[in-house]
Scaffold this motif. Structure first.
Motif, PDB file in Angstrom:
ATOM      1  N   GLN A  15       0.590  -1.235   0.639  1.00  0.00           N
ATOM      2  CA  GLN A  15       0.106  -0.170  -0.070  1.00  0.00           C
ATOM      3  C   GLN A  15       1.104   1.328   0.280  1.00  0.00           C
ATOM      4  O   GLN A  15       0.749   2.461  -1.065  1.00  0.00           O
ATOM      5  CB  GLN A  15      -0.378  -0.075   0.852  1.00  0.00           C
ATOM      6  CG  GLN A  15      -2.352  -1.244   0.960  1.00  0.00           C
ATOM      7  CD  GLN A  15      -2.954  -1.143   2.187  1.00  0.00           C
ATOM      8  OE1 GLN A  15      -2.466  -1.066   3.340  1.00  0.00           O
ATOM      9  NE2 GLN A  15      -4.312  -1.629   2.412  1.00  0.00           N
ATOM     10  N   ARG A  16       2.101   1.254   0.542  1.00  0.00           N
ATOM     11  CA  ARG A  16       3.154   1.924   0.972  1.00  0.00           C
ATOM     12  C   ARG A  16       4.689   1.850   0.769  1.00  0.00           C
ATOM     13  O   ARG A  16       5.075   1.036   0.344  1.00  0.00           O
ATOM     14  CB  ARG A  16       3.167   3.238   2.095  1.00  0.00           C
ATOM     15  CG  ARG A  16       1.314   3.092   3.084  1.00  0.00           C
ATOM     16  CD  ARG A  16       1.890   4.053   4.039  1.00  0.00           C
ATOM     17  NE  ARG A  16       1.684   2.880   4.554  1.00  0.00           N
ATOM     18  CZ  ARG A  16       1.599   2.945   6.582  1.00  0.00           C
ATOM     19  NH1 ARG A  16       1.689   4.149   6.255  1.00  0.00           N
ATOM     20  NH2 ARG A  16       1.526   2.003   7.261  1.00  0.00           N
ATOM     21  N   THR A  17       4.550   3.277  -0.393  1.00  0.00           N
ATOM     22  CA  THR A  17       6.413   2.794  -0.779  1.00  0.00           C
ATOM     23  C   THR A  17       7.113   2.926   0.604  1.00  0.00           C
ATOM     24  O   THR A  17       7.139   3.115   1.936  1.00  0.00           O
ATOM     25  CB  THR A  17       6.802   4.432  -1.706  1.00  0.00           C
ATOM     26  OG1 THR A  17       6.996   5.317  -1.030  1.00  0.00           O
ATOM     27  CG2 THR A  17       6.166   4.482  -2.771  1.00  0.00           C
ATOM     28  N   CYS A  18       8.835   2.101   0.301  1.00  0.00           N
ATOM     29  CA  CYS A  18       9.559   2.205   1.572  1.00  0.00           C
ATOM     30  C   CYS A  18      10.123   3.694   2.211  1.00  0.00           C
ATOM     31  O   CYS A  18      10.262   3.702   3.033  1.00  0.00           O
ATOM     32  CB  CYS A  18      10.257   1.468   1.370  1.00  0.00           C
ATOM     33  SG  CYS A  18      10.295  -0.388   0.362  1.00  0.00           S
ATOM     34  N   ALA A  19       9.791   4.680   0.934  1.00  0.00           N
ATOM     35  CA  ALA A  19       9.915   5.959   1.999  1.00  0.00           C
ATOM     36  C   ALA A  19       8.410   6.218   2.939  1.00  0.00           C
ATOM     37  O   ALA A  19       8.802   6.859   3.847  1.00  0.00           O
ATOM     38  CB  ALA A  19      10.354   7.033   0.975  1.00  0.00           C
ATOM     39  N   GLU A  20       7.903   5.683   2.147  1.00  0.00           N
ATOM     40  CA  GLU A  20       6.316   6.202   3.633  1.00  0.00           C
ATOM     41  C   GLU A  20       6.610   5.158   4.800  1.00  0.00           C
ATOM     42  O   GLU A  20       5.524   5.606   5.316  1.00  0.00           O
ATOM     43  CB  GLU A  20       4.828   5.839   2.211  1.00  0.00           C
ATOM     44  CG  GLU A  20       5.232   6.910   1.438  1.00  0.00           C
ATOM     45  CD  GLU A  20       3.575   6.811   0.675  1.00  0.00           C
ATOM     46  OE1 GLU A  20       3.691   7.656  -0.054  1.00  0.00           O
ATOM     47  OE2 GLU A  20       3.395   5.615   0.269  1.00  0.00           O
ATOM     48  N   ASP A  21       6.577   3.923   4.504  1.00  0.00           N
ATOM     49  CA  ASP A  21       6.940   2.963   5.262  1.00  0.00           C
ATOM     50  C   ASP A  21       8.156   2.336   5.730  1.00  0.00           C
ATOM     51  O   ASP A  21       7.836   1.045   4.701  1.00  0.00           O
ATOM     52  CB  ASP A  21       5.659   2.237   5.217  1.00  0.00           C
ATOM     53  CG  ASP A  21       5.285   1.070   6.657  1.00  0.00           C
ATOM     54  OD1 ASP A  21       6.130   1.332   7.569  1.00  0.00           O
ATOM     55  OD2 ASP A  21       4.934   0.147   6.336  1.00  0.00           O
ATOM     56  N   PRO A  22       9.263   2.619   5.826  1.00  0.00           N
ATOM     57  CA  PRO A  22      10.657   1.729   6.359  1.00  0.00           C
ATOM     58  C   PRO A  22       9.856   0.306   6.806  1.00  0.00           C
ATOM     59  O   PRO A  22      11.456   0.187   5.836  1.00  0.00           O
ATOM     60  CB  PRO A  22      11.034   2.795   6.762  1.00  0.00           C
ATOM     61  CG  PRO A  22      10.351   4.537   6.921  1.00  0.00           C
ATOM     62  CD  PRO A  22       9.108   4.126   6.724  1.00  0.00           C
ATOM     63  N   CYS A  72      11.393  -3.833   2.269  1.00  0.00           N
ATOM     64  CA  CYS A  72      12.005  -2.206   2.558  1.00  0.00           C
ATOM     65  C   CYS A  72      13.475  -2.436   3.824  1.00  0.00           C
ATOM     66  O   CYS A  72      12.867  -3.444   4.883  1.00  0.00           O
ATOM     67  CB  CYS A  72      10.641  -1.722   3.738  1.00  0.00           C
ATOM     68  SG  CYS A  72       9.785  -0.946   2.079  1.00  0.00           S
TER      69      CYS A  72
END
Length: 260
Positions: free
Chosen positions: A248-255, A260
């Motif tokens: 749902q989220r990128t690693c930048a958004e959810d490390p 990630c």
């Protein structure tokens, strides 16, 4: 002269001994024509001549040829012996030097520099995807003694042998180029890329194949028979497995998210 013989013969002929009469007869008979003389003091006869060989080869009036008289010569003056010349004028002002043919084996003391080698992504590879290897070399000049001559050797790169470290290899005519310089997306296959089939650490290496030419100081480059191959340069690659999944989220958004 021819006047004396007649007078002498009439006036003192009775005084000649046997040997003297023979000499005078030879002189007065014409064998010594133009060069013979005879004198007497009343008790002996002196016969003389300007040359000692009948048939004077050097006579200008043509007498003394090869035929007729006793001991007749060839009629020509023998050539004078050539004198040996040891002066600078007689010695050659130059020498001819034959340049040797050179083979790759003769260039053992001339060692081309190692190429540079790197890869993309830097130090990494992904299983099943192209890892781009890039090597670089250039024309090299080296000077030194060779087969008794002071020469300059020119090495020109013409081929690259890539050893991927996994038991496979490839020979190319180019050292390769980066994805950005080629204007293609990352992980695009290139003439020098390689796909690793399993994760692990690999030591890739590259050797450069050179053609060589030699200049003996004449300004002309003479090709060398055979090719010269450089020692290998190495590049370490760590190959990893990459998995993808929907998130749902990128690693930048959810490390802490998956992957990630």
């Amino acid at each position: 002269m021819l006047i004396a013989p007649l007078v002498l013969t009439l006036s003192i002929g009775l005084l000649f001994t046997g040997a003297a009469r023979a000499d005078a007869s030879q002189c007065l008979g014409g064998s010594w024509s133009g060069t013979c003389s005879a004198t007497t003091d009343g008790s002996q006869v002196d016969v003389g001549a300007g040359v000692t060989t009948p048939g004077n080869p050097g006579a200008s009036n043509g007498e003394g040829g090869s035929g007729g008289g006793p001991g007749g010569g060839s009629g020509t003056t023998p050539p004078a012996a050539e004198e040996e010349c040891d002066s600078a004028l007689c010695r050659p002002l130059y020498s001819v030097v034959t340049l040797p043919d050179v083979t790759a084996e003769d260039l053992r003391s001339f060692i081309p520099a190692l190429p540079t080698v790197t890869g993309e992504p830097l130090g990494l590879g992904v299983v099943g995807m192209p890892t781009n290897l890039v090597a670089a070399s250039s024309v090299q000049l080296q000077s030194g003694p060779l087969l008794g001559f002071d020469v300059t050797v020119r090495f020109t790169p013409t081929g690259y042998r890539f050893d991927h470290g996994d038991g496979t290899s490839r020979t190319t005519t180019t050292g390769g180029s980066s994805w950005a310089r080629l204007g293609v997306p990352d992980y695009t296959a290139t003439p020098t890329s390689h796909v690793y089939g399993a994760p692990g650490s690999y030591r890739a290496g590259v050797r450069v194949v050179y053609t060589a030419a030699v200049n003996f100081g004449t300004g002309t480059w003479r090709p060398v028979t055979g090719a010269v191959t450089s020692a290998p340069a190495f590049y370490d690659v760590r190959v990893v497995v990459v998995r993808t999944g929907l998130v749902q989220r990128t690693c930048a958004e959810d490390p802490s998210g998956p992957g990630c």
